[in-house]
Every structure is written in structure tokens, then in C-alpha cells.
Design a protein around this motif. Sequence first.
Motif, PDB file in Angstrom:
ATOM      1  N   LEU A 182       0.743  -1.360   0.044  1.00  0.00           N
ATOM      2  CA  LEU A 182      -0.071  -0.045   0.154  1.00  0.00           C
ATOM      3  C   LEU A 182       0.744   1.181  -0.004  1.00  0.00           C
ATOM      4  O   LEU A 182       1.873   1.030   0.350  1.00  0.00           O
ATOM      5  CB  LEU A 182      -1.023  -0.053   1.204  1.00  0.00           C
ATOM      6  CG  LEU A 182      -1.981  -1.044   1.428  1.00  0.00           C
ATOM      7  CD1 LEU A 182      -2.919  -1.059   2.624  1.00  0.00           C
ATOM      8  CD2 LEU A 182      -2.907  -0.885   0.302  1.00  0.00           C
ATOM      9  N   PRO A 183       0.361   2.270  -0.528  1.00  0.00           N
ATOM     10  CA  PRO A 183       1.080   3.619  -0.219  1.00  0.00           C
ATOM     11  C   PRO A 183       1.417   4.018   1.091  1.00  0.00           C
ATOM     12  O   PRO A 183       0.587   3.467   1.984  1.00  0.00           O
ATOM     13  CB  PRO A 183       0.234   4.677  -0.672  1.00  0.00           C
ATOM     14  CG  PRO A 183      -0.691   3.959  -1.983  1.00  0.00           C
ATOM     15  CD  PRO A 183      -1.149   2.670  -1.094  1.00  0.00           C
ATOM     16  N   PRO A 184       2.578   4.564   1.427  1.00  0.00           N
ATOM     17  CA  PRO A 184       3.029   4.648   2.814  1.00  0.00           C
ATOM     18  C   PRO A 184       2.361   5.815   3.625  1.00  0.00           C
ATOM     19  O   PRO A 184       3.009   6.586   4.339  1.00  0.00           O
ATOM     20  CB  PRO A 184       4.557   5.114   2.762  1.00  0.00           C
ATOM     21  CG  PRO A 184       4.483   5.716   1.276  1.00  0.00           C
ATOM     22  CD  PRO A 184       3.641   5.146   0.435  1.00  0.00           C
ATOM     23  N   VAL A 185       0.825   5.755   3.686  1.00  0.00           N
ATOM     24  CA  VAL A 185       0.046   6.678   4.151  1.00  0.00           C
ATOM     25  C   VAL A 185       0.374   6.333   5.798  1.00  0.00           C
ATOM     26  O   VAL A 185       0.328   7.275   6.523  1.00  0.00           O
ATOM     27  CB  VAL A 185      -1.283   6.772   3.727  1.00  0.00           C
ATOM     28  CG1 VAL A 185      -1.463   7.563   2.336  1.00  0.00           C
ATOM     29  CG2 VAL A 185      -1.831   5.286   4.009  1.00  0.00           C
ATOM     30  N   THR A 186       0.448   4.961   6.027  1.00  0.00           N
ATOM     31  CA  THR A 186       0.232   4.843   7.636  1.00  0.00           C
ATOM     32  C   THR A 186       1.530   5.327   8.280  1.00  0.00           C
ATOM     33  O   THR A 186       1.803   5.379   9.473  1.00  0.00           O
ATOM     34  CB  THR A 186       0.193   3.287   7.828  1.00  0.00           C
ATOM     35  OG1 THR A 186       1.121   2.368   7.185  1.00  0.00           O
ATOM     36  CG2 THR A 186      -1.109   2.932   7.373  1.00  0.00           C
ATOM     37  N   GLY A 242       5.208 -12.979   7.077  1.00  0.00           N
ATOM     38  CA  GLY A 242       4.263 -12.696   6.433  1.00  0.00           C
ATOM     39  C   GLY A 242       3.796 -11.221   6.721  1.00  0.00           C
ATOM     40  O   GLY A 242       3.366 -10.402   5.761  1.00  0.00           O
ATOM     41  N   MET A 243       3.801 -10.679   7.815  1.00  0.00           N
ATOM     42  CA  MET A 243       3.545  -9.229   8.158  1.00  0.00           C
ATOM     43  C   MET A 243       4.472  -8.568   9.054  1.00  0.00           C
ATOM     44  O   MET A 243       4.942  -9.501  10.055  1.00  0.00           O
ATOM     45  CB  MET A 243       2.224  -9.298   8.870  1.00  0.00           C
ATOM     46  CG  MET A 243       1.543  -7.943   9.475  1.00  0.00           C
ATOM     47  SD  MET A 243      -0.113  -8.157  10.128  1.00  0.00           S
ATOM     48  CE  MET A 243      -0.189  -6.394  10.694  1.00  0.00           C
ATOM     49  N   SER A 244       4.684  -7.450   9.069  1.00  0.00           N
ATOM     50  CA  SER A 244       5.579  -6.717   9.908  1.00  0.00           C
ATOM     51  C   SER A 244       4.893  -5.584  10.657  1.00  0.00           C
ATOM     52  O   SER A 244       3.951  -4.948  10.189  1.00  0.00           O
ATOM     53  CB  SER A 244       6.820  -5.920   9.138  1.00  0.00           C
ATOM     54  OG  SER A 244       7.311  -5.021   9.709  1.00  0.00           O
ATOM     55  N   ASN A 245       5.403  -5.294  11.748  1.00  0.00           N
ATOM     56  CA  ASN A 245       4.728  -4.358  12.551  1.00  0.00           C
ATOM     57  C   ASN A 245       5.221  -3.161  12.527  1.00  0.00           C
ATOM     58  O   ASN A 245       4.883  -2.088  12.967  1.00  0.00           O
ATOM     59  CB  ASN A 245       4.731  -4.652  14.242  1.00  0.00           C
ATOM     60  CG  ASN A 245       3.582  -5.586  14.518  1.00  0.00           C
ATOM     61  OD1 ASN A 245       2.473  -5.515  14.263  1.00  0.00           O
ATOM     62  ND2 ASN A 245       4.031  -6.700  15.441  1.00  0.00           N
ATOM     63  N   LEU A 246       6.372  -2.984  11.452  1.00  0.00           N
ATOM     64  CA  LEU A 246       7.036  -1.763  11.614  1.00  0.00           C
ATOM     65  C   LEU A 246       7.103  -1.312  10.176  1.00  0.00           C
ATOM     66  O   LEU A 246       7.270  -0.008   9.761  1.00  0.00           O
ATOM     67  CB  LEU A 246       8.547  -1.950  11.987  1.00  0.00           C
ATOM     68  CG  LEU A 246       9.478  -0.659  12.361  1.00  0.00           C
ATOM     69  CD1 LEU A 246       8.692   0.253  13.304  1.00  0.00           C
ATOM     70  CD2 LEU A 246      10.759  -0.940  12.761  1.00  0.00           C
ATOM     71  N   ASN A 247       7.198  -2.215   9.117  1.00  0.00           N
ATOM     72  CA  ASN A 247       6.853  -1.620   7.673  1.00  0.00           C
ATOM     73  C   ASN A 247       6.004  -2.275   6.947  1.00  0.00           C
ATOM     74  O   ASN A 247       6.031  -3.435   6.393  1.00  0.00           O
ATOM     75  CB  ASN A 247       8.412  -2.486   7.085  1.00  0.00           C
ATOM     76  CG  ASN A 247       8.696  -1.732   5.706  1.00  0.00           C
ATOM     77  OD1 ASN A 247       8.079  -0.529   5.277  1.00  0.00           O
ATOM     78  ND2 ASN A 247       9.424  -2.502   4.900  1.00  0.00           N
ATOM     79  N   PRO A 248       4.791  -1.544   6.925  1.00  0.00           N
ATOM     80  CA  PRO A 248       4.351  -0.089   7.365  1.00  0.00           C
ATOM     81  C   PRO A 248       4.161  -0.406   8.844  1.00  0.00           C
ATOM     82  O   PRO A 248       3.898  -1.460   9.340  1.00  0.00           O
ATOM     83  CB  PRO A 248       3.485   0.156   6.607  1.00  0.00           C
ATOM     84  CG  PRO A 248       2.407  -1.194   6.009  1.00  0.00           C
ATOM     85  CD  PRO A 248       3.643  -1.906   5.938  1.00  0.00           C
ATOM     86  N   PRO A 249       4.212   0.595   9.703  1.00  0.00           N
ATOM     87  CA  PRO A 249       3.675   0.624  11.337  1.00  0.00           C
ATOM     88  C   PRO A 249       2.398   0.080  11.201  1.00  0.00           C
ATOM     89  O   PRO A 249       1.506   0.756  10.550  1.00  0.00           O
ATOM     90  CB  PRO A 249       4.068   2.064  11.589  1.00  0.00           C
ATOM     91  CG  PRO A 249       4.152   2.957  10.433  1.00  0.00           C
ATOM     92  CD  PRO A 249       4.632   2.043   9.448  1.00  0.00           C
ATOM     93  N   SER A 250       1.933  -0.729  12.150  1.00  0.00           N
ATOM     94  CA  SER A 250       0.719  -1.354  12.513  1.00  0.00           C
ATOM     95  C   SER A 250       0.237  -0.658  13.562  1.00  0.00           C
ATOM     96  O   SER A 250       0.795   0.164  14.427  1.00  0.00           O
ATOM     97  CB  SER A 250       0.900  -3.047  12.415  1.00  0.00           C
ATOM     98  OG  SER A 250       1.560  -3.115  13.748  1.00  0.00           O
ATOM     99  N   LEU A 251      -1.135  -1.061  13.919  1.00  0.00           N
ATOM    100  CA  LEU A 251      -1.645  -0.632  14.998  1.00  0.00           C
ATOM    101  C   LEU A 251      -0.819  -1.120  16.414  1.00  0.00           C
ATOM    102  O   LEU A 251      -0.983  -0.322  17.305  1.00  0.00           O
ATOM    103  CB  LEU A 251      -3.062  -1.438  15.313  1.00  0.00           C
ATOM    104  CG  LEU A 251      -4.125  -0.456  14.648  1.00  0.00           C
ATOM    105  CD1 LEU A 251      -5.473  -1.240  14.899  1.00  0.00           C
ATOM    106  CD2 LEU A 251      -4.291   0.833  15.189  1.00  0.00           C
ATOM    107  N   LEU A 252      -0.275  -2.208  16.237  1.00  0.00           N
ATOM    108  CA  LEU A 252       0.696  -2.731  17.344  1.00  0.00           C
ATOM    109  C   LEU A 252       1.684  -1.681  17.780  1.00  0.00           C
ATOM    110  O   LEU A 252       2.309  -1.319  18.734  1.00  0.00           O
ATOM    111  CB  LEU A 252       1.014  -3.917  17.264  1.00  0.00           C
ATOM    112  CG  LEU A 252       1.810  -4.812  18.415  1.00  0.00           C
ATOM    113  CD1 LEU A 252       1.643  -6.215  18.471  1.00  0.00           C
ATOM    114  CD2 LEU A 252       3.498  -4.494  18.374  1.00  0.00           C
ATOM    115  N   ALA A 253       2.542  -1.389  16.853  1.00  0.00           N
ATOM    116  CA  ALA A 253       3.319  -0.137  16.809  1.00  0.00           C
ATOM    117  C   ALA A 253       3.062   0.937  17.368  1.00  0.00           C
ATOM    118  O   ALA A 253       3.558   1.749  18.327  1.00  0.00           O
ATOM    119  CB  ALA A 253       4.127   0.129  15.553  1.00  0.00           C
TER     120      ALA A 253
END
Length: 414
Positions: A182-186, A242-253
Motif C-alpha cells: 500500500l502507499p506509505p500513508v500509515t 508474512g506481516m511486519s509491525n514496522l514496515n508499514p507501522p501497524s496498530l501494534l506499533a
Amino acid sequence: MNRDRTVDALRAYAIGGVVLGHWLVTGLVLTGEGGLHQASPLTALPGLAPVTWVLQTLGLFFFTAGFGSTRSLARHQGGPGGWLARRLRHLLLPTVALLGVGAAVLLAATVAGTPDDTLAVALRLAASPLWFLLPLVFLVAVTGPLRAAVRRWGVARCVAPAVAVVAAADLVLRLLPTGTHLPPVTVVAAWSVPYLLGVAHADGQLVGRRAAGSLAGGGAAVLAALLLLGYPVSAVGVPGAGMSNLNPPSLLAVALAVTQVGLGLLGSPVLERLLARPLPGRAVTEVNRHAVRIYLCHQPVLVAVTALTARSGLALPGLHTMPDGLSWVLARCCWLPLLAAVLVTVVRIGQPAGRLRGPRQPGGGGVASRSAEYVSSAPQVYDHRRSGPPDLQEVIAVRDSDPPSRGRADGQPR
């Protein structure tokens, strides 16, 4: 007494956490051809993932940036354009210097016959810390409107849209096929949450243990809920996951950042007492003075030390070996003092000559630069017995918690 020493301590911890975290999760393995390739100990040791909650401190970094920018803007006498130009100059000049020096070093390494995979790793690790410039520059540029919004609507209403954007992006990533980007809006939305908390704290809206406890408790509760929903445990990216909490930053970050801010504010009395001691106070002051340079130079230092020692042809444990066990972690910890010594040397060499130093801080804090939350000192006070016209009066400032100094002040002539 011109600085918020708790914020200074949190900024120093944030920078230290980023540096230590990168040095511990970045393995550079020596290949048979003499090159280096990157690996992560988190791939072989997933049980170390909770440690990343302590070392992934980008939320505190943006929190202190929001606090500092708001304090700086509040005391600025000119227009917002001049203030923004000055703030951006402090961020961009060290970055431009790093890019120039890095380009020269890479050119010299290429001429010296350094393997291509080593050059690729060096370029990737040297450039990777620069991602923070995009969200930070944007947030600094809109500090004025953010401050007005926080004053009008409160910090909770201001962070709600950003949290909603991050949550929507997390949902979309789970619904779309694996590998969709996705675009890095987060990136901006996620890190605007701790930045807004810093803006609110600078305006006095997060004062007291109740507000700090709400942030810490609420953030921890959301963290637990997200882990139950299947979010990765690691606060940083793990190769092959499969998923990163930092790239892009997630709700967990975001939840981790809020929790860290709350815990930091709860620990303010402890931090104040700690920084009243000479050694911790001086260390925190020095880290704050060189925060940007430390952040930009720590990864190039790791690559340089690893690449130079690799020229001997020996695979040194913890430096050139595969990060596949606890023995590697222990060996890497033994290399940390050397890496820290080299980083300190590089940062001090890069310090402009003749730079003016700010006032000496209380509690042994040493010399501090004019940082974000610095407030202009009071007018100069003269000793009427040695300088100035006779009508100038001597003013003695004492601390209520220091009876000896009060006693000495009471004995002075008025």
C-alpha cells in the motif's frame, strides 16, 4: 532549570534503544568470497521477540520531537517560516553531510575492490535510517496547526483519525493477497500519534500521574488485544515473516508507542532523581546534543567495523558468523563496547569546530545545546563587587530541596 529533564531522558533512551536494537538484530555474515550478507537473529530465535518491545523506541523519538518542536515554536519571536527553516536545517544538514561522506567512502571501497554484496549491504544499512525524515519533516512543518487543533479539540480527538487510518490499512493488508504493498500513508499517520502526544505534553495537557497511567494502561490493554488477534509479537520486521509491525507501522506499533510514552511519564520522578547525579545527567546531555548524528551514523559504524575486520579473512563470532543461536547474541554483546567507542569517535569528529555550547545544566547535567525544549535563560546577573554599575543587584537562586544552599544564601548580604 531551563529544560524538561524527563523529556531529555526519554530522548536519550529512544536514541539508545534504536542504536542498540539495530546492532543486536543486524547480523552481517561473511561469505566464502569475502563478502557480507545480512541476516537477523529473530529468524532463528523467535523467543527474543518481546525484547524488541523495549528496544523499538521510535514512538518515544517522535514524542520527544513533538514536545521539542512545540516548545521551540512557542518561544520563537519571528514568523513561522524562519522557525521552520531553522528546525529543518538542524535535521537536514547532518543528513547531507552523511550522504556526502558515505558517497566518498563507497567510491573508495569500490576502487579498493570491495565485493558487490558488501557494497549493497553497506548502502542499504546506511540509507535505511533516512526513512524517518519523511514523516518527521512533515510533522515538524505542521506543528503550528497541530498545536492549535490539540488546544481546540483535545489530544484524544486529534489522534483518533490517525489511529483509524492505521487500523484501516491493517485490515486491507489482511484482506489483500500476500505481498501487496500500500502507499506509505500509515507512516505519517502512525507516528503522528506519539508526535501529537508530545505536542499535548508541551502544552500541559498530559500533566499528572492520572494522564500518564491512562496512556500506559490503555496502550498495554490494546497491545494484549492485538496479540490475541494474531498480530506478530516482534515490534520490528522479521525476514521471511508474512506481516511486519514496522514496515508499514501497524496498530501494534502505535499501541507500543502510547504505552512507552505513558510509562515514561509515570517514571518522571525516578528520572529526575537519576539525572540529578553527575554521570547519568552528563551522559543524557551529551546524547541529546548529538542525537541526530548518533542516529544517522550508528549503522554505517556497524558496517565499517564489520567490513574492516572481515579483511583479515577470519570469521569472528558475533560479528561475521550466522546469527543462529544465543551464543551469537552473547558474542555480539561483547562487540558492543567497541562499536560504541567507534560511534562516539565518529560523532565527536563530525561535530563542527567552535560550536557554541548552551548553559550548564543542573544536577551535573553537563553542557547542553540549544535543543528543542530549551528556553532562553534569564538576563545576565552580575556580582556588584566585581563587575557592572553599582546599581545592579546580586540575585541568588536556591533549591527548596537543598537546605545547605539555602543556608548559604541566607548568609549573603542583600
